[in-house]
Write a protein that holds these residues in place. Structure first.
Motif, PDB file in Angstrom:
ATOM      1  N   LEU A  47      10.547  13.006  -6.651  1.00  0.00           N
ATOM      2  CA  LEU A  47       9.438  12.137  -6.415  1.00  0.00           C
ATOM      3  C   LEU A  47       8.186  12.697  -6.502  1.00  0.00           C
ATOM      4  N   CYS A  48       7.768  13.854  -5.871  1.00  0.00           N
ATOM      5  CA  CYS A  48       6.569  14.388  -5.771  1.00  0.00           C
ATOM      6  C   CYS A  48       6.130  14.978  -7.352  1.00  0.00           C
ATOM      7  N   HIS A  49       7.148  15.260  -7.967  1.00  0.00           N
ATOM      8  CA  HIS A  49       6.769  15.904  -9.641  1.00  0.00           C
ATOM      9  C   HIS A  49       6.409  14.790 -10.261  1.00  0.00           C
ATOM     10  N   LYS A  87       4.431   1.933  -8.597  1.00  0.00           N
ATOM     11  CA  LYS A  87       3.253   1.690  -9.719  1.00  0.00           C
ATOM     12  C   LYS A  87       2.416   2.932  -9.190  1.00  0.00           C
ATOM     13  N   LYS A  88       1.967   3.428 -10.386  1.00  0.00           N
ATOM     14  CA  LYS A  88       0.908   4.590 -10.537  1.00  0.00           C
ATOM     15  C   LYS A  88      -0.347   3.816 -10.745  1.00  0.00           C
ATOM     16  N   LYS A 106      -3.490  11.681  -8.630  1.00  0.00           N
ATOM     17  CA  LYS A 106      -3.576  12.946  -8.965  1.00  0.00           C
ATOM     18  C   LYS A 106      -2.248  13.658  -8.858  1.00  0.00           C
ATOM     19  N   ASP A 107      -1.644  13.715  -7.572  1.00  0.00           N
ATOM     20  CA  ASP A 107      -0.408  14.540  -7.422  1.00  0.00           C
ATOM     21  C   ASP A 107       0.308  14.170  -6.156  1.00  0.00           C
ATOM     22  N   GLY A 108       1.375  14.633  -5.519  1.00  0.00           N
ATOM     23  CA  GLY A 108       2.273  14.494  -4.423  1.00  0.00           C
ATOM     24  C   GLY A 108       1.929  15.153  -3.535  1.00  0.00           C
ATOM     25  N   ILE A 109       0.938  16.096  -3.456  1.00  0.00           N
ATOM     26  CA  ILE A 109       0.747  17.104  -2.342  1.00  0.00           C
ATOM     27  C   ILE A 109       0.133  16.205  -0.821  1.00  0.00           C
ATOM     28  N   LEU A 110       0.909  16.341   0.248  1.00  0.00           N
ATOM     29  CA  LEU A 110       0.455  15.913   1.459  1.00  0.00           C
ATOM     30  C   LEU A 110      -0.093  16.683   2.109  1.00  0.00           C
ATOM     31  N   THR A 111      -1.027  16.648   2.802  1.00  0.00           N
ATOM     32  CA  THR A 111      -1.967  17.598   3.688  1.00  0.00           C
ATOM     33  C   THR A 111      -2.229  16.975   5.183  1.00  0.00           C
ATOM     34  N   TRP A 161       0.597  -1.271   0.067  1.00  0.00           N
ATOM     35  CA  TRP A 161       0.092   0.119   0.031  1.00  0.00           C
ATOM     36  C   TRP A 161       0.951   1.230   0.171  1.00  0.00           C
ATOM     37  N   ARG A 162       2.094   1.269  -0.692  1.00  0.00           N
ATOM     38  CA  ARG A 162       2.706   2.342  -0.789  1.00  0.00           C
ATOM     39  C   ARG A 162       2.519   3.007  -2.473  1.00  0.00           C
ATOM     40  N   TYR A 163       1.771   4.074  -2.043  1.00  0.00           N
ATOM     41  CA  TYR A 163       1.404   4.796  -3.462  1.00  0.00           C
ATOM     42  C   TYR A 163       2.619   5.607  -4.315  1.00  0.00           C
ATOM     43  N   TYR A 164       2.128   5.815  -5.459  1.00  0.00           N
ATOM     44  CA  TYR A 164       3.331   6.418  -6.487  1.00  0.00           C
ATOM     45  C   TYR A 164       4.069   7.498  -5.925  1.00  0.00           C
ATOM     46  N   TYR A 165       3.299   8.567  -5.326  1.00  0.00           N
ATOM     47  CA  TYR A 165       4.036   9.860  -4.879  1.00  0.00           C
ATOM     48  C   TYR A 165       4.528   9.448  -3.223  1.00  0.00           C
TER      49      TYR A 165
END
Length: 459
Positions: free
Chosen positions: A413-415, A451-452, A265-270, A221-225
């Motif tokens: 990584l985030c890009h 994996k995306k 969608k993106d790598g933004i962490l909130t 369960w480790r996502y792309y970003y």
């Protein structure tokens, strides 16, 4: 003596930042020269003591070449092995050392451990001798509800496989989910669109009979970003890749908070809460703003249960607690993922971090060019990345500014651009210099199998 003439004759390397350089680190000034300041007279006066103090081994400079083969590796998809720099004498300024005992290796012993109802709390050696969950029988109820029968073992197992110790609220929340759905606690929040995953799968007995390589657990369960600092524990819908996870600044410390991310969608962490109860409460508040009346009833029901349990256990439900606000004082850079970088940093000597040699805007534009470039143009932009920022980041690492390499690795990584080998090298090598082996291992495992998608379970 003419200052400009003295500058040109100075054998040291010219500093990339020129007169704008803010570095006070003595090692930096020993290796690099800076243009003379017109306002200062006799800056390059002929002082033998000063010359001796600044002189360095020129053979070291000559032998330090740009790693041109790295570009070829990215193009040809060939792994690169990083060589750590010799910084043992300067690491003493950091207090976040990890003992060698934290690194556990798995034994190849094929014999499973015989589990009995009177099993005592396990030790690390019990994990090394075989897979505790390799066999399952009607008499063995430990596989079905580990938390109820052997809580201590589940903690050791999670630390052994996922390399992190989970906080108290993690286990308390699972106990609540067991009461909400005794048959399958992972689906206790399915009515509000969330499912328990990651280390929760251990508590739910889903790893019973599972025998995987050590790296497989690190990408469960480790996502792309996801940076290695993030451990996913809740997933939402697969269309957006929404997930929630604990975020750590140091792998040996408790999580600083939980963050949410839309992995497709993106790598933004909130950040959305200091503990899992607060994170889910924040999630519910956000969803209630746009949901229909029928769904709102479901959200209110779960929210009331969460609030009652949190009050009983004295967990703060605030979206942003005082502890989270206090962390902002330690943030050295905002980073592309917006969560902010926190690494060991000595403010007096400015040792531990320096700004990237390129602005966020320039770096983002260059990474986009690499991502969208045609095959015949890609090498040109990769060469620009190497000369404009990678080389200077490697120099920063050599001078113990390890945060710079971590920031660049995070940003790439985030890009989302596919520079897996470069990202792995930047993160793993700098994490290891800080003795953060868990983050280093996760970085390497993730970049080797990134994996995306939302099909991320190893079970």
């Amino acid at each position: 003596m003419d200052a400009h003439k003295s500058y040109s004759e100075d054998p040291r390397l010219p500093c990339h930042y020129g007169r704008k350089c803010y570095q006070k680190n003595p090692n930096h000034h020993i290796k690099y020269k800076h243009p003379p300041d017109p306002k200062r007279k006799n800056q390059y006066r002929n002082n033998n003591d000063d010359v001796k103090r600044r002189k360095m081994d020129l053979t070291t400079i000559d032998n330090k070449k740009i790693n041109e083969t790295e570009l070829e590796h990215e193009l040809n998809n060939i792994p690169i092995e990083a060589e750590p720099s010799d910084v043992s004498t300067q690491l003493k300024v950091f207090s976040n050392d990890v003992s060698d005992s934290d690194s556990e290796t798995e034994s190849t012993n094929p014999n499973p451990i015989n589990i009995h109802s009177d099993q005592k709390s396990p030790t690390n050696s019990s994990l090394e001798n075989g897979n505790y969950f390799r066999t399952k029988s009607k008499e063995d109820t430990t596989c079905n509800h580990i938390n109820g029968h052997n809580t201590e073992f589940s903690k050791v197992y999670i630390k052994s496989k996922f390399l992190f110790e989970m906080p108290e609220d993690f286990y308390k929340f699972f106990e609540l989910c067991e009461r909400l759905n005794a048959d399958n606690p992972s689906d206790a929040l399915i009515s509000i669109g969330l499912k328990l995953v990651g280390p929760f799968d251990v508590l739910n007995g889903k790893f019973c009979g599972v025998d995987k390589n050590s790296d497989d657990y690190l990408i469960h369960w480790r996502y792309y970003y996801d940076p290695p600092n993030l451990q996913t524990i809740l997933k939402g819908d697969d269309k957006t890749g929404y997930h929630i996870g604990y975020f750590r600044d140091n792998p040996d410390d408790k999580p600083v908070f939980l963050v949410e991310n839309y992995g497709m969608k993106d790598g933004i962490l909130t950040p959305i809460g200091e503990n899992i109860f607060g994170a889910i409460s924040s999630y519910i508040e956000d969803r209630k703003k746009t949901c229909d009346p029928f769904s709102k009833m479901k959200f209110n029901k779960i929210q009331n249960i969460i609030k009652e349990e949190a009050d009983k256990l004295s967990f703060d439900l605030s979206r942003k607690t005082k502890k989270m606000t206090k962390r902002n004082d330690k943030v050295l850079s905002r980073t592309f993922n917006k969560v902010g970088l926190v690494v060991p940093y000595e403010r007096k000597t400015q040792l531990g971090y320096r700004k990237l040699a390129m602005s966020d805007k320039e770096l983002g534009e260059l990474l986009t060019k690499i991502d969208k470039a045609k095959p015949e143009e890609k090498s040109k932009f990769l060469a620009e990345l190497q000369s404009e920022i990678l080389t200077w980041t490697d120099i920063a690492c050599d001078e113990c500014d390890f945060g710079t390499g971590i920031e660049l690795g995070w940003d790439i990584l985030c890009h989302g651009v596919d520079l897996s080998h470069t990202t792995s090298r930047l993160l793993a090598s700098n994490f290891r210099q800080l003795k953060w082996e868990a983050f280093a291992k996760i970085s390497e495992a993730h970049m080797a199998n990134r994996k995306k998608s939302c099909r991320l379970s190893i079970i």
